[in-house]
Design an enzyme around this catalytic site. Structure first.
Site, PDB file in Angstrom:
ATOM      1  N   SER A 187      18.551  87.710 -89.938  1.00  8.98           N
ATOM      2  CA  SER A 187      18.447  89.097 -90.401  1.00  8.98           C
ATOM      3  C   SER A 187      17.084  89.227 -91.066  1.00  8.98           C
ATOM      4  CB  SER A 187      19.542  89.365 -91.440  1.00  8.98           C
ATOM      5  OG  SER A 187      19.258  90.516 -92.207  1.00  8.98           O
ATOM      6  N   TYR A 236      24.513  87.283 -98.905  1.00  9.01           N
ATOM      7  CA  TYR A 236      24.131  87.436 -97.496  1.00  9.01           C
ATOM      8  C   TYR A 236      22.693  86.949 -97.284  1.00  9.01           C
ATOM      9  CZ  TYR A 236      23.307  89.998 -93.066  1.00  9.01           C
ATOM     10  OH  TYR A 236      23.004  90.347 -91.762  1.00  9.01           O
TER      11      TYR A 236
HETATM   12  N1  LIG Z   1      23.864  95.368 -87.872  1.00  9.13           N
HETATM   13  C1  LIG Z   1      22.867  95.034 -88.696  1.00  9.13           C
HETATM   14  O1  LIG Z   1      22.303  95.883 -89.395  1.00  9.13           O
HETATM   15  C2  LIG Z   1      22.382  93.604 -88.737  1.00  9.13           C
HETATM   16  C3  LIG Z   1      21.079  93.378 -89.194  1.00  9.13           C
HETATM   17  C4  LIG Z   1      20.633  92.058 -89.264  1.00  9.13           C
HETATM   18  C5  LIG Z   1      21.454  91.025 -88.861  1.00  9.13           C
HETATM   19  N2  LIG Z   1      22.716  91.293 -88.424  1.00  9.13           N
HETATM   20  C6  LIG Z   1      23.550  90.155 -88.011  1.00  9.13           C
HETATM   21  O2  LIG Z   1      23.920  90.332 -86.668  1.00  9.13           O
HETATM   22  C7  LIG Z   1      25.108  89.593 -86.403  1.00  9.13           C
HETATM   23  C8  LIG Z   1      26.072  90.463 -85.656  1.00  9.13           C
HETATM   24  O3  LIG Z   1      26.467  91.520 -86.513  1.00  9.13           O
HETATM   25  P1  LIG Z   1      26.767  92.994 -86.000  1.00  9.13           P
HETATM   26  O4  LIG Z   1      25.835  93.893 -86.686  1.00  9.13           O
HETATM   27  O5  LIG Z   1      26.850  93.028 -84.527  1.00  9.13           O
HETATM   28  O6  LIG Z   1      28.185  93.218 -86.692  1.00  9.13           O
HETATM   29  P2  LIG Z   1      29.643  93.466 -86.101  1.00  9.13           P
HETATM   30  O7  LIG Z   1      30.522  93.466 -87.284  1.00  9.13           O
HETATM   31  O8  LIG Z   1      29.635  94.632 -85.186  1.00  9.13           O
HETATM   32  O9  LIG Z   1      29.901  92.162 -85.220  1.00  9.13           O
HETATM   33  C9  LIG Z   1      30.136  90.908 -85.787  1.00  9.13           C
HETATM   34  C10 LIG Z   1      31.162  90.194 -84.926  1.00  9.13           C
HETATM   35  O10 LIG Z   1      31.354  88.874 -85.444  1.00  9.13           O
HETATM   36  C11 LIG Z   1      32.728  88.593 -85.384  1.00  9.13           C
HETATM   37  N3  LIG Z   1      33.089  87.555 -86.340  1.00  9.13           N
HETATM   38  C12 LIG Z   1      33.127  87.659 -87.692  1.00  9.13           C
HETATM   39  N4  LIG Z   1      33.558  86.504 -88.219  1.00  9.13           N
HETATM   40  C13 LIG Z   1      33.776  85.663 -87.186  1.00  9.13           C
HETATM   41  C14 LIG Z   1      34.255  84.333 -87.091  1.00  9.13           C
HETATM   42  N5  LIG Z   1      34.610  83.635 -88.185  1.00  9.13           N
HETATM   43  N6  LIG Z   1      34.346  83.777 -85.860  1.00  9.13           N
HETATM   44  C15 LIG Z   1      34.026  84.478 -84.761  1.00  9.13           C
HETATM   45  N7  LIG Z   1      33.606  85.748 -84.790  1.00  9.13           N
HETATM   46  C16 LIG Z   1      33.490  86.335 -85.994  1.00  9.13           C
HETATM   47  C17 LIG Z   1      33.428  89.905 -85.687  1.00  9.13           C
HETATM   48  O11 LIG Z   1      34.769  89.890 -85.210  1.00  9.13           O
HETATM   49  C18 LIG Z   1      32.540  90.898 -84.944  1.00  9.13           C
HETATM   50  O12 LIG Z   1      32.992  91.107 -83.624  1.00  9.13           O
HETATM   51  C19 LIG Z   1      25.596  89.092 -87.767  1.00  9.13           C
HETATM   52  O13 LIG Z   1      25.232  87.742 -87.922  1.00  9.13           O
HETATM   53  C20 LIG Z   1      24.858  89.985 -88.740  1.00  9.13           C
HETATM   54  O14 LIG Z   1      24.700  89.365 -89.995  1.00  9.13           O
HETATM   55  C21 LIG Z   1      23.191  92.559 -88.339  1.00  9.13           C
END
Ligand SMILES: NC(=O)c1ccc[n+]([C@@H]2O[C@H](COP(=O)([O-])OP(=O)(O)OC[C@H]3O[C@@H](n4cnc5c(N)ncnc54)[C@H](O)[C@@H]3O)[C@@H](O)[C@H]2O)c1
Length: 267
Positions: free
Chosen positions: A135, A148
């Site tokens: 991130s 985080y």
């Molecule tokens: N959306 C943002 O703004 C953003 C920005 C920077 C980084 N990220 C990172 O991107 C990644 C994906 O996040 P996203 O934004 O798509 O969120 P999201 O919540 O849409 O997707 C995350 C997915 O991870 C799954 N998950 C959670 N815990 C889990 C576990 N223990 N085992 C298996 N699956 C699990 C959830 O069920 C979900 O489907 C994360 O690592 C998040 O920290 C997101």
């Protein structure tokens, strides 16, 4: 694996990929983009899509079993996307030790489990790529998102260190470092007055979060070109550069940022 600076389409043809957290948001967009580019992509998630597999990344044995199953079925694994993650947003004094544990377990240990399962396989095959979703919080330290930020700094550190070690094995490592992306995570992980969507958008002056499909396309190009970090959007790249040249300024700005977020939450 040979690298291509050009359009990644041909590069992904026939490759086999696992995407953790592939059931939603960035992971789902990566699965879609990988398949469109000709790869076999397995979406692994706590809440998997109909054509995916159920996986809890905090379970090291389950992650290893998935990698073993994929190799048994497809003969290889080319790309491991350690993308599953959770967020926690609020005042750190309100965070319970159980919450600290949960974010460490998913965001750090989840990635470690993916690396431990996939990296030896990629070395045996003499090539492959590990893509860890960190991130912008892995490069810059934003308050009220402290746990985080800690986990994502760990993911960036792991990725960059492993990258230097893995190069001799023809294994690439890329860390994805986006600012706010338009996914359901923006509304998850709130444990106090701070609202996630307000924090990531209003509080940071972001009018439009990054589109997950656009990010996935950028990531596929970056992986094919073996880039170390994917920082999106351009404002995030500018902020990252500013932090390196003027860390004192960024630290003072962070204090004001937290103040603004608290005022926004108190309204
Ligand atoms: N959306 C943002 O703004 C953003 C920005 C920077 C980084 N990220 C990172 O991107 C990644 C994906 O996040 P996203 O934004 O798509 O969120 P999201 O919540 O849409 O997707 C995350 C997915 O991870 C799954 N998950 C959670 N815990 C889990 C576990 N223990 N085992 C298996 N699956 C699990 C959830 O069920 C979900 O489907 C994360 O690592 C998040 O920290 C997101």
């Amino acid at each position: 694996m040979s690298r291509a600076k050009a359009h990644p389409q041909g590069w992904y043809d026939g490759k086999v990929a696992v995407v953790t957290g592939g059931g939603s948001g960035i992971g789902a967009a990566l699965v879609k983009a990988l398949r469109a580019a000709g790869a076999t992509a397995i979406a692994a998630d706590l809440e998997p899509p109909a054509d995916g597999v159920k996986l809890d990344v905090t379970d090291a044995g389950a992650v290893q079993a998935l990698v073993d199953d994929v190799v048994a079925e497809h003969g290889r694994l080319d790309l491991m996307f350690n993308n599953a993650g959770i967020s926690l947003i609020g005042e750190t004094q309100d965070l319970t030790l159980a919450q600290w544990d949960s974010i460490i377990d998913v965001n750090i240990r989840g990635v470690v489990h993916g690396v431990a399962a996939a990296y030896p396989q990629l070395i045996r095959q003499d090539g492959g790529h590990i893509v860890n979703t960190a991130s912008m919080g892995g490069l810059m330290a934003a308050g009220l998102l402290t746990s985080y930020v800690m986990t994502k700094h760990a993911v960036v550190g792991l990725s960059l260190a492993l990258r230097s070690e893995a190069a001799a094995h023809h294994v690439g490592v890329t860390a994805i470092c986006p600012a706010a992306v338009n996914t359901p995570i923006l509304d998850k992980g709130e444990f106090g007055k701070i609202r996630g969507r307000d924090y990531f958008l209003k509080g940071q002056g972001v009018r439009k979060p990054v589109d997950p499909d656009a990010l996935a396309a950028r990531v596929l190009a970056a992986v094919a070109a073996d880039e170390a970090l994917v920082i999106e959007p351009v404002q995030a790249r500018i902020a990252h550069r500013l932090q390196r040249v003027a860390p004192g300024f960024t630290q003072r700005a962070s204090i004001k940022f937290v103040d603004r977020q608290r005022k926004l939450a108190a309204r």
